[in-house]
Structure formats: structure tokens, C-alpha cells
Scaffold this motif. Structure first.
Motif, short mmCIF file in Angstrom:
data_model
loop_
_atom_site.label_atom_id
_atom_site.label_comp_id
_atom_site.label_asym_id
_atom_site.label_seq_id
_atom_site.Cartn_x
_atom_site.Cartn_y
_atom_site.Cartn_z
N SER A 199 40.53 41.73 107.77
CA SER A 199 40.32 43.05 107.18
C SER A 199 39.09 43.10 106.29
CB SER A 199 41.54 43.47 106.37
OG SER A 199 42.71 43.44 107.15
N ALA A 200 38.71 41.95 105.72
CA ALA A 200 37.57 41.93 104.81
C ALA A 200 36.24 41.80 105.53
CB ALA A 200 37.73 40.76 103.82
N ALA A 201 36.27 41.61 106.83
CA ALA A 201 35.04 41.34 107.57
C ALA A 201 34.33 42.62 108.02
CB ALA A 201 35.34 40.48 108.79
N PHE A 202 34.95 43.78 107.82
CA PHE A 202 34.37 45.03 108.32
C PHE A 202 34.29 46.06 107.20
CE2 PHE A 202 36.47 43.02 111.89
CZ PHE A 202 35.57 43.16 112.93
N SER A 209 37.48 51.74 113.42
CA SER A 209 37.13 51.68 114.83
C SER A 209 37.70 50.42 115.48
CB SER A 209 35.61 51.70 114.99
OG SER A 209 35.22 51.38 116.31
N GLU A 210 37.66 49.30 114.76
CA GLU A 210 38.17 48.05 115.31
C GLU A 210 39.67 48.13 115.60
OE1 GLU A 210 37.45 44.02 116.53
OE2 GLU A 210 36.11 45.67 116.01
N LEU A 211 40.40 48.80 114.71
CA LEU A 211 41.85 48.88 114.87
C LEU A 211 42.28 50.00 115.80
CD1 LEU A 211 43.07 48.29 111.19
CD2 LEU A 211 42.92 46.64 113.06
N PHE A 212 41.66 51.17 115.66
CA PHE A 212 42.12 52.35 116.39
C PHE A 212 41.22 52.77 117.55
CE2 PHE A 212 43.73 52.87 111.99
CZ PHE A 212 45.08 52.75 112.27
N GLY A 213 40.02 52.16 117.63
CA GLY A 213 39.09 52.54 118.70
C GLY A 213 38.24 53.73 118.30
N HIS A 214 37.31 54.09 119.17
CA HIS A 214 36.50 55.28 118.91
C HIS A 214 36.06 55.91 120.23
CE1 HIS A 214 33.15 52.16 119.04
NE2 HIS A 214 32.73 53.04 119.94
N ARG A 215 35.61 57.14 120.11
CA ARG A 215 35.08 57.87 121.26
C ARG A 215 33.57 57.89 121.18
NH1 ARG A 215 38.76 56.51 123.29
NH2 ARG A 215 40.70 57.59 123.81
N LYS A 226 35.61 53.06 123.14
CA LYS A 226 36.08 51.71 122.84
C LYS A 226 37.56 51.73 122.49
CE LYS A 226 35.69 47.93 119.51
NZ LYS A 226 35.01 47.41 118.31
N LYS A 227 38.32 50.83 123.10
CA LYS A 227 39.72 50.67 122.74
C LYS A 227 39.82 49.87 121.45
CE LYS A 227 41.77 50.53 127.39
NZ LYS A 227 42.56 49.69 128.34
N GLY A 228 40.77 50.27 120.59
CA GLY A 228 41.01 49.52 119.37
C GLY A 228 41.97 48.37 119.63
N LEU A 229 42.12 47.50 118.63
CA LEU A 229 42.98 46.34 118.79
C LEU A 229 44.44 46.73 119.03
CD1 LEU A 229 41.76 43.68 116.20
CD2 LEU A 229 41.45 43.72 118.65
N PHE A 230 44.89 47.80 118.38
CA PHE A 230 46.28 48.20 118.57
C PHE A 230 46.56 48.60 120.01
CE2 PHE A 230 46.33 49.25 113.84
CZ PHE A 230 47.07 48.13 113.53
N GLU A 231 45.63 49.32 120.62
CA GLU A 231 45.81 49.70 122.02
C GLU A 231 45.63 48.49 122.92
OE1 GLU A 231 44.17 53.00 125.28
OE2 GLU A 231 43.25 52.86 123.29
N HIS A 232 44.66 47.65 122.62
CA HIS A 232 44.42 46.46 123.42
C HIS A 232 45.63 45.52 123.41
CE1 HIS A 232 42.32 43.10 125.23
NE2 HIS A 232 42.58 42.33 124.18
N ALA A 233 46.32 45.48 122.27
CA ALA A 233 47.46 44.56 122.11
C ALA A 233 48.79 45.26 122.37
CB ALA A 233 47.45 43.95 120.72
N HIS A 234 48.78 46.33 123.12
CA HIS A 234 50.02 47.05 123.44
C HIS A 234 51.09 46.08 123.95
CE1 HIS A 234 52.69 50.20 124.71
NE2 HIS A 234 52.58 49.89 125.98
N GLN A 235 52.26 46.13 123.35
CA GLN A 235 53.40 45.25 123.65
C GLN A 235 53.17 43.81 123.18
OE1 GLN A 235 54.18 45.88 127.86
NE2 GLN A 235 55.59 47.54 127.38
N VAL A 266 38.68 57.02 116.40
CA VAL A 266 37.68 57.72 115.60
C VAL A 266 36.92 58.68 116.51
CG1 VAL A 266 35.65 57.46 114.13
CG2 VAL A 266 37.47 55.74 114.08
N GLY A 267 36.84 59.93 116.12
CA GLY A 267 36.15 60.92 116.93
C GLY A 267 37.01 61.53 118.02
N GLY A 268 38.25 61.10 118.13
CA GLY A 268 39.15 61.63 119.14
C GLY A 268 40.13 62.63 118.55
N GLU A 269 40.76 63.41 119.41
CA GLU A 269 41.73 64.40 118.97
C GLU A 269 43.15 64.03 119.38
OE1 GLU A 269 40.52 68.19 120.42
OE2 GLU A 269 38.64 68.23 119.29
N ALA A 270 43.28 63.43 120.54
CA ALA A 270 44.62 63.10 121.04
C ALA A 270 45.12 61.80 120.42
CB ALA A 270 44.58 62.98 122.57
N THR A 271 46.42 61.73 120.25
CA THR A 271 47.05 60.50 119.77
C THR A 271 47.75 59.81 120.92
OG1 THR A 271 49.09 61.65 119.16
CG2 THR A 271 47.39 61.43 117.45
#
Length: 461
Positions: A199-202, A209-215, A226-235, A266-271
Motif C-alpha cells: 500500500s505504501a508503494a503507490f 487504479s491498482e486495486l480497482f482498475g481504470h478505464r 486496466k483490470k484491478g487486483l480485486f478483479e484479477h484475483a476474483h475467487q 477509476v473513470g468508470g460508472e458501472a460496478t
């Protein structure tokens, strides 16, 4: 609209392919090298990669392997003007959808792309990996048999297969990420992704953006989705290190994710809902950080559902011989040296040091010792001076475990008699067999250390 990445080191061909596919209604990005393409796939989200085989540097086959590894859902079509049947078969075996000869008409490429996308179906749920056959499999990399380590691993075993959040605390260098991986490896999510981020590296914007991704276009430099880590690590599992360093505004967004399970780039509307087990770590006292106003109290309680503490190495000195031998074997193999062990006097120094840098400091010290070692055993002179000059500080009450006292007493007795095991056994009022067994348990081979001149040491009067 499907997104496509065109990879070709010839600018004219790359541009022509991009124009044709854009006219056909696709969203297209381009890359001039295989390395650039792989980086874009890892940072973005593409439905299909259309790549030339003969690229400078990383070729198309290597791109295929890297894309299939980084993004299994991304389809790959390879193109070449020099292909053979063997090349085509190899490409298909590696997971390519099609293997196209160049040159090809734009309409033909469009047809192949559409067919590839039509054939693509959601990736089937990967079969669950076989459960680890032993605790050793699950806890690979965690070395220790002391009481604090046994208690830690028992706790990890109990909590691993739940979905509760875990907060791992401990000093720097104690191996908190290893514990996080152990929790993942012992859980039902073991066959899924384990993603770790500091968390301290960004800066705040980049951490979001790293966690949630961006458009694309969300901020300067956001040229692709870009996909964030949470989406990349789904399940799977996400490990957030140094969580105490997270800005308060970012803490609020992390809290919302924990409450809803939803991410919004980031920059997106849909969840989007994701299923992620969150494990966090810190070397700070979060309760104190809450009291100081640096950390949200509501987030703290969400993160610390299951608190896990990793003891510093000075509180588990019994593990030092095991860790030292483990690191020695690893570095000797890596460096290519025939270093077989640690001499008794060197091991005594290691066990007498208080290790403010914990396991990481021990690892670095052993790496240095192996590099400097001239014989088949690490000796005292191979160790850093700070270890030879600084002794372990006892707690205020002067309390040590019986095992530590016994080890110290045996080593002191051996030193007094010049490491003559028979005389030492007599003074200790035990048999030489018992002494040998205790030395083995303490990770000391018991052989008389060689004097600096190379001769055998003389017994002290």
C-alpha cells in the motif's frame, strides 16, 4: 465492442491491420514488440491479440505463451509469411485459436477475428487443485518449530478455510507475506490467484487504479482499460501489505468494497461484484493509529476480524539453526559453492544475536557468509561484525526458556573444555550419547571447531 491488440514490428502492416479492424467496428490498440504487447495485456483487458510470429526480441510464440499465462480469457491469432505445418501445430498446442498466412486480405482477417471471438466462450471454472497433502505443502517457506511458530501455524490452519478478513501484525522482516500466502495455500482458494501489493508503494490515485482498475482516459497516461487486483484475483486472495500507510480517502473506498463486495474502476460508472478474500498486514499498532486519527476505526474492525501476530525472531531463537541451515543450503546451491553447514562457534554467535531485522536480516547475513566462506563451513569470521559484537538482550525479568538455557549451558561447557565432548558430558553429568543427541536437536554438529591456524583446538585447563 471487442478490444483487439495488433502486434507487428512493421509499422505499415501494423497500421493497415489496425485501420481495417477499426472500420469493422473493433476497438484496436497496437504494439511494435512482443515485450510491449505482453505488458499491455498485463495492464489492460483485451478480447483478442493478433500477432506476427517473427518479431524482434520476444517472438510471436513467446507472446502466445505469455498472453495465455497472464490472461487466459484472451484469444490469440498468429500471423506469418514463413509458417510451416509444424509451426501451426505448435501454435495450436500452445493455445492459439488460428494461425494465418501473410499476406491476407482485410476481409479475411476480419472474418477470422469474428470467428475467433464467436468461438470464445467464458473460461470454464478451473478444476480445484488437489488439497495439500500435508501442512508442509501448505506452509512451504515457513521455517520454525518453536512454540510461537507452532501456535501461529495452528491458528492459520483454523482460519484458512473461512472467508473472514485477516490482519497480520509483526515487525519488519518477520515474514508476514509468507503467512498470508500460507493462509491462501491452506484454503479452498488455493487454485486461484494470490495477488500481493504494498500500500505504501503507490500514490493515492495509482493505488486506487491498482486495486480497482481504470478505464481508458481516466487520468493522464491511462491509455488502455486496466483490470484491478480485486478483479484479477476474483475467487482468490489479495494481500495488502503496509495497510496502515493507506491514505484516509483510500481507506473509505476500501471500506466500501468490504461492505458491498463491489468494485468500480477509476473513470468508470458501472460496478461489478467480485469474490475476494482480503488479508492485510502492518508493522504498526493499528489501535494506536486509530487513536491518533490516522486510521479509520470502522475499517480497522473490518480488517481485524481475525488478528494474527508473527513473533519477532528474538522471541523464537530456537528457530535460528533451522532457518540458518535452510538459507545456507539455498544460497550455496544458488552461488554454486560446496558449503555444507555452520561451524559451532558461528552458530553460537547467530543464536546469541537479537536480530532487530528478524528473519530478513538472518537471510541476508547467511547470504553474505556463504559468499565469503572459503571452506565447507561458515565460521565466525564470515559473519557481519554486528552479530559478533551484539548479544541478545534478555527480558526485564531475565526469563529464558528451559531449552534456551540448556543450549547455552551446553555450549558454554563445551567451550570451557575445548569442545571435548567426553569431558563436557562428564561435567554435565550426562552420557556422551545424550550430549550428541542434544547437540543434534540444537542444530550443532558437535565437532571441534578448527583453530584459525588450521590445527585442532587444545582443551582449556
Amino acid at each position: 465492442m471487442a478490444s483487439i491488440l495488433v502486434v507487428d514490428d512493421e509499422k505499415s502492416i501494423r497500421a493497415a491491420q489496425a485501420v481495417g479492424l477499426r472500420r469493422a467496428g473493433f476497438e484496436v490498440d497496437t504494439a511494435a514488440t512482443g515485450e510491449e504487447a505482453v505488458a499491455m495485456v498485463r495492464d489492460g483487458s483485451y478480447d483478442l491479440v493478433l500477432s506476427d510470429v517473427r518479431l524482434q526480441g520476444m517472438d510471436g510464440m513467446e507472446v502466445l505463451r505469455a498472453v495465455r499465462s497472464a490472461s487466459p480469457g484472451t484469444q490469440v491469432v498468429l500471423m506469418t509469411g514463413f509458417g510451416t505445418i509444424e509451426d501451426a501445430v505448435s501454435a495450436m498446442q500452445l493455445g492459439a485459436h488460428s494461425y494465418v498466412r501473410k499476406p491476407s486480405e482485410a476481409a479475411d482477417v476480419e472474418q477470422i477475428v469474428r470467428q475467433c471471438l464467436a468461438d470464445a466462450t467464458p473460461a470454464p471454472t478451473p478444476p480445484r487443485a488437489a488439497a495439500p497433502t500435508s501442512r508442509r505443502d501448505s506452509f512451504a517457506g515457513i521455517i520454525g518449530e518453536s512454540r510461537p511458530m507452532r501456535e501461529l501455524l495452528e491458528l492459520v490452519t483454523k482460519v484458512a478455510d473461512t472467508d473472514s478478513t485477516v490482519l497480520i501484525t509483526g515487525e519488519t522482516g518477520t515474514g508476514k507475506e509468507l503467512v498470508g500466502r500460507a493462509i491462501h495455500n491452506a484454503s479452498r482458494r488455493v487454485d486461484r490467484v494470490f495477488s500481493a501489493v504494498n500500500s505504501a508503494a503507490f500514490p493515492e490515485t495509482l493505488l486506487e487504479s491498482e486495486l480497482f482498475g481504470h478505464r481508458r482516459g481516466a487520468f493522464t497516461g491511462a491509455s488502455n482499460n486496466k483490470k484491478g487486483l480485486f478483479e484479477h484475483a476474483h475467487q482468490g486472495t489479495v494481500f495488502l501489505d503496509e495497510v496502515a500507510e493507506m491514505p484516509l480517502s483510500m481507506q473509505a473506498k476500501l471500506l466500501r468494497f468490504l461492505q458491498t463486495g463491489e468494485i468500480r474502476p477509476v473513470g468508470g460508472e458501472a460496478t461489478r461484484l467480485v469474490d475476494v478474500r482480503l488479508v492485510t498486514a502492518t508493522n504498526k499498532d493499528l489501535e494506536q493509529e486509530v487513536a491518533r486519527g490516522n486510521f479509520r476505526e470502522d475499517l480497522y474492525y473490518r480488517l481485524a476480524v481475525i488478528p494474527v501476530h508473527v513473533a519477532p525472531l528474538r522471541q523464537r531463537i530456537d528457530d535460528v539453526p533451522l532457518l540458518a541451515r535452510h538459507f545456507l543450503a539455498s544460497f550455496a546451491r544458488k552461488i554454486g559453492k560446496d558449503v555444507k553447514g555452520v561451524a559451532d562457534d558461528a552458530m553460537q554467535a547467530l543464536c546469541g544475536y537479537d536480530w532487530p531485522g528478524n528473519v530478513r536480516e538472518l537471510e541476508n547475513s547467511i547470504e553474505r557468509a556463504v559468499a565469503l566462506c572459503r571452506g565447507d563451513r561458515v565460521v565466525r569470521q564470515d559473519l557481519p561484525n554486528r552479530i559478533l559484537e551484539r548479544r541478545v538482550e534478555l527480558p526485564a525479568a531475565g526469563i529464558q526458556s528451559l531449552r534456551t538455557l540448556e543450549r547455552t549451558h551446553i555450549i558454554d561447557t563445551l567451550e570451557k573444555v575445548g569442545w571435548n565432548r567426553k569431558r563436557a558430558a562428564e561435567l554435565l553429568n550426562i552420557s556422551t550419547t545424550t550430549l550428541w543427541r542434544r547437540l543434534k536437536e540444537f542444530g550443532i554438529d558437535g565437532s571441534a571447531p578448527q583453530a584459525r591456524s588450521g590445527g585442532a583446538p587444545q582443551a582449556r585447563p
